[in-house]
Scaffold this motif. Structure first.
Motif, PDB file in Angstrom:
ATOM      1  N   GLU A  86      15.556  33.268  35.893  1.00 11.15           N
ATOM      2  CA  GLU A  86      15.445  31.887  35.496  1.00 11.15           C
ATOM      3  C   GLU A  86      16.306  31.178  36.494  1.00 11.15           C
ATOM      4  O   GLU A  86      16.445  29.978  36.223  1.00 11.15           O
ATOM      5  N   GLY A  87      17.160  31.576  37.492  1.00  8.26           N
ATOM      6  CA  GLY A  87      17.822  30.913  38.533  1.00  8.26           C
ATOM      7  C   GLY A  87      19.274  30.341  37.983  1.00  8.26           C
ATOM      8  O   GLY A  87      19.505  29.279  38.684  1.00  8.26           O
ATOM      9  N   LEU A  88      19.763  30.831  37.047  1.00 12.46           N
ATOM     10  CA  LEU A  88      20.918  30.331  36.510  1.00 12.46           C
ATOM     11  C   LEU A  88      22.310  30.903  37.305  1.00 12.46           C
ATOM     12  O   LEU A  88      22.009  32.022  37.903  1.00 12.46           O
ATOM     13  N   SER A  89      23.176  29.983  37.482  1.00 14.27           N
ATOM     14  CA  SER A  89      24.276  30.559  38.267  1.00 14.27           C
ATOM     15  C   SER A  89      25.179  31.562  37.353  1.00 14.27           C
ATOM     16  O   SER A  89      24.628  31.796  36.294  1.00 14.27           O
ATOM     17  N   VAL A  90      26.417  32.166  37.932  1.00 16.96           N
ATOM     18  CA  VAL A  90      27.046  32.996  37.374  1.00 16.96           C
ATOM     19  C   VAL A  90      27.858  32.343  36.129  1.00 16.96           C
ATOM     20  O   VAL A  90      27.765  32.927  34.979  1.00 16.96           O
ATOM     21  N   GLN A  91      28.146  31.232  36.112  1.00 14.31           N
ATOM     22  CA  GLN A  91      28.645  30.441  35.153  1.00 14.31           C
ATOM     23  C   GLN A  91      27.935  30.141  33.972  1.00 14.31           C
ATOM     24  O   GLN A  91      28.315  30.445  32.751  1.00 14.31           O
ATOM     25  N   GLN A  92      26.660  29.751  34.426  1.00 18.74           N
ATOM     26  CA  GLN A  92      25.618  29.304  33.320  1.00 18.74           C
ATOM     27  C   GLN A  92      25.174  30.724  32.571  1.00 18.74           C
ATOM     28  O   GLN A  92      25.123  30.621  31.321  1.00 18.74           O
ATOM     29  N   THR A  93      25.101  31.664  33.296  1.00 16.98           N
ATOM     30  CA  THR A  93      24.730  33.218  32.593  1.00 16.98           C
ATOM     31  C   THR A  93      25.940  33.637  31.673  1.00 16.98           C
ATOM     32  O   THR A  93      25.609  33.874  30.591  1.00 16.98           O
ATOM     33  N   ALA A  94      27.041  33.369  32.276  1.00 17.15           N
ATOM     34  CA  ALA A  94      28.270  33.693  31.418  1.00 17.15           C
ATOM     35  C   ALA A  94      28.300  32.872  30.100  1.00 17.15           C
ATOM     36  O   ALA A  94      28.507  33.392  28.935  1.00 17.15           O
ATOM     37  N   GLU A  95      28.059  31.739  30.147  1.00 20.29           N
ATOM     38  CA  GLU A  95      27.803  30.799  28.823  1.00 20.29           C
ATOM     39  C   GLU A  95      26.812  31.177  28.260  1.00 20.29           C
ATOM     40  O   GLU A  95      26.774  31.067  26.848  1.00 20.29           O
ATOM     41  N   ALA A  96      25.519  31.443  28.482  1.00 17.72           N
ATOM     42  CA  ALA A  96      24.328  31.934  27.557  1.00 17.72           C
ATOM     43  C   ALA A  96      24.702  33.181  27.056  1.00 17.72           C
ATOM     44  O   ALA A  96      24.265  33.366  25.900  1.00 17.72           O
ATOM     45  N   LEU A  97      25.475  34.040  27.561  1.00 16.29           N
ATOM     46  CA  LEU A  97      25.562  35.298  26.910  1.00 16.29           C
ATOM     47  C   LEU A  97      27.049  35.537  26.311  1.00 16.29           C
ATOM     48  O   LEU A  97      27.263  36.572  25.716  1.00 16.29           O
ATOM     49  N   ARG A  98      27.813  34.358  26.326  1.00 16.02           N
ATOM     50  CA  ARG A  98      28.923  34.282  25.707  1.00 16.02           C
ATOM     51  C   ARG A  98      29.970  35.549  26.282  1.00 16.02           C
ATOM     52  O   ARG A  98      30.611  36.308  25.292  1.00 16.02           O
ATOM     53  N   CYS A  99      30.289  35.478  27.608  1.00 13.05           N
ATOM     54  CA  CYS A  99      31.115  36.516  28.200  1.00 13.05           C
ATOM     55  C   CYS A  99      31.626  35.951  29.366  1.00 13.05           C
ATOM     56  O   CYS A  99      31.276  34.876  29.934  1.00 13.05           O
ATOM     57  N   PRO A 100      32.776  36.580  29.777  1.00 10.90           N
ATOM     58  CA  PRO A 100      33.436  35.889  31.143  1.00 10.90           C
ATOM     59  C   PRO A 100      32.382  36.288  32.379  1.00 10.90           C
ATOM     60  O   PRO A 100      31.559  36.960  32.400  1.00 10.90           O
ATOM     61  N   ALA A 101      32.918  35.321  33.327  1.00  7.09           N
ATOM     62  CA  ALA A 101      31.929  35.339  34.426  1.00  7.09           C
ATOM     63  C   ALA A 101      32.199  36.538  35.254  1.00  7.09           C
ATOM     64  O   ALA A 101      31.208  37.070  35.873  1.00  7.09           O
ATOM     65  N   GLY A 102      33.274  37.151  35.072  1.00  7.20           N
ATOM     66  CA  GLY A 102      33.565  38.612  35.722  1.00  7.20           C
ATOM     67  C   GLY A 102      32.715  39.686  35.167  1.00  7.20           C
ATOM     68  O   GLY A 102      32.152  40.517  36.119  1.00  7.20           O
ATOM     69  N   THR A 103      32.259  39.494  34.096  1.00  4.01           N
ATOM     70  CA  THR A 103      31.323  40.615  33.390  1.00  4.01           C
ATOM     71  C   THR A 103      29.969  40.379  34.013  1.00  4.01           C
ATOM     72  O   THR A 103      29.211  41.375  34.154  1.00  4.01           O
ATOM     73  N   VAL A 104      29.564  39.144  34.118  1.00  5.05           N
ATOM     74  CA  VAL A 104      28.179  38.713  34.642  1.00  5.05           C
ATOM     75  C   VAL A 104      28.176  39.165  36.034  1.00  5.05           C
ATOM     76  O   VAL A 104      27.099  39.813  36.568  1.00  5.05           O
ATOM     77  N   LYS A 105      29.086  39.148  36.873  1.00  9.99           N
ATOM     78  CA  LYS A 105      29.260  39.816  38.175  1.00  9.99           C
ATOM     79  C   LYS A 105      28.975  41.242  38.175  1.00  9.99           C
ATOM     80  O   LYS A 105      28.448  41.674  39.090  1.00  9.99           O
ATOM     81  N   ALA A 106      30.112  41.839  36.998  1.00 13.07           N
ATOM     82  CA  ALA A 106      29.874  43.537  37.279  1.00 13.07           C
ATOM     83  C   ALA A 106      28.488  43.845  36.824  1.00 13.07           C
ATOM     84  O   ALA A 106      27.884  44.659  37.405  1.00 13.07           O
ATOM     85  N   TYR A 107      27.926  43.280  35.709  1.00 17.55           N
ATOM     86  CA  TYR A 107      26.585  43.503  35.241  1.00 17.55           C
ATOM     87  C   TYR A 107      25.651  43.256  36.465  1.00 17.55           C
ATOM     88  O   TYR A 107      24.586  44.127  36.547  1.00 17.55           O
TER      89      TYR A 107
END
Length: 169
Positions: free
Chosen positions: A124-145
């Motif tokens: 989908e081409g979302l940024s780390v921040q956009q993905t974090a907002e979409a999944l309601r989790c911290p940006a660090g969690t997105v980076k780890a996943y």
């Protein structure tokens, strides 16, 4: 037909296929993906006038609904009976299609949240921040996943490539 309904119909017509694809890549089952999209669109329709970014809301709702569907007890029971994947299809001669199938199969082996992060980030081409907002989790969690998911994909796809070259040599 009201303006609200006309806008919603236009939105659904334009985004339905991409939302179904997103849901499928998140959960790995077309029926579950269809259910997730319809449930997300029903929620969006109820909030249509209050939602600022319809596209972002729909994408987030679809990913969450697809993940929730895979957590349902009936789905786990259905999935537990068929541990083995079906025999892989013969390559159709098109490298791109074959590669897409391999990646999709590899994605299906990841946990739902990791899969959702990779789909949102790279397809989908979302940024780390956009993905974090979409999944309601911290940006660090997105980076780890993202890191864990890409590592797992590399391992799965790398092992597959090694096995493929060993049998051809």
């Amino acid at each position: 037909m009201s303006d609200r309904e006309a806008e919603f119909r236009e939105f659904v017509g334009a985004r339905m296929e991409s939302l179904r694809g997103l849901a499928y890549l998140t959960c790995g089952d077309w029926q579950v993906a269809e259910d997730a999209v319809l449930s997300a669109l029903a929620r969006l329709y109820a909030k249509w006038n209050r939602v600022g970014n319809h596209d972002a809301y729909a994408r987030t709702a679809v990913v969450r609904a697809a993940i929730d569907e895979t957590r349902r007890p009936w789905w786990r029971r259905e999935q537990s009976h068929s541990h083995a994947m079906p025999d892989p299809a013969e390559p159709d001669g098109t490298h791109v299609v074959d590669e897409r199938l391999r990646v999709r199969e590899a994605l299906s082996g990841l946990p739902p949240r990791q899969r959702a992060v990779l789909v949102l980030r790279f397809l989908e081409g979302l940024s780390v921040q956009q993905t974090a907002e979409a999944l309601r989790c911290p940006a660090g969690t997105v980076k780890a996943y993202t890191s864990r998911g890409l590592g797992a994909l590399r391992q799965i796809l790398g092992t597959e490539l090694e096995a493929r070259y060993e049998t051809t040599v």
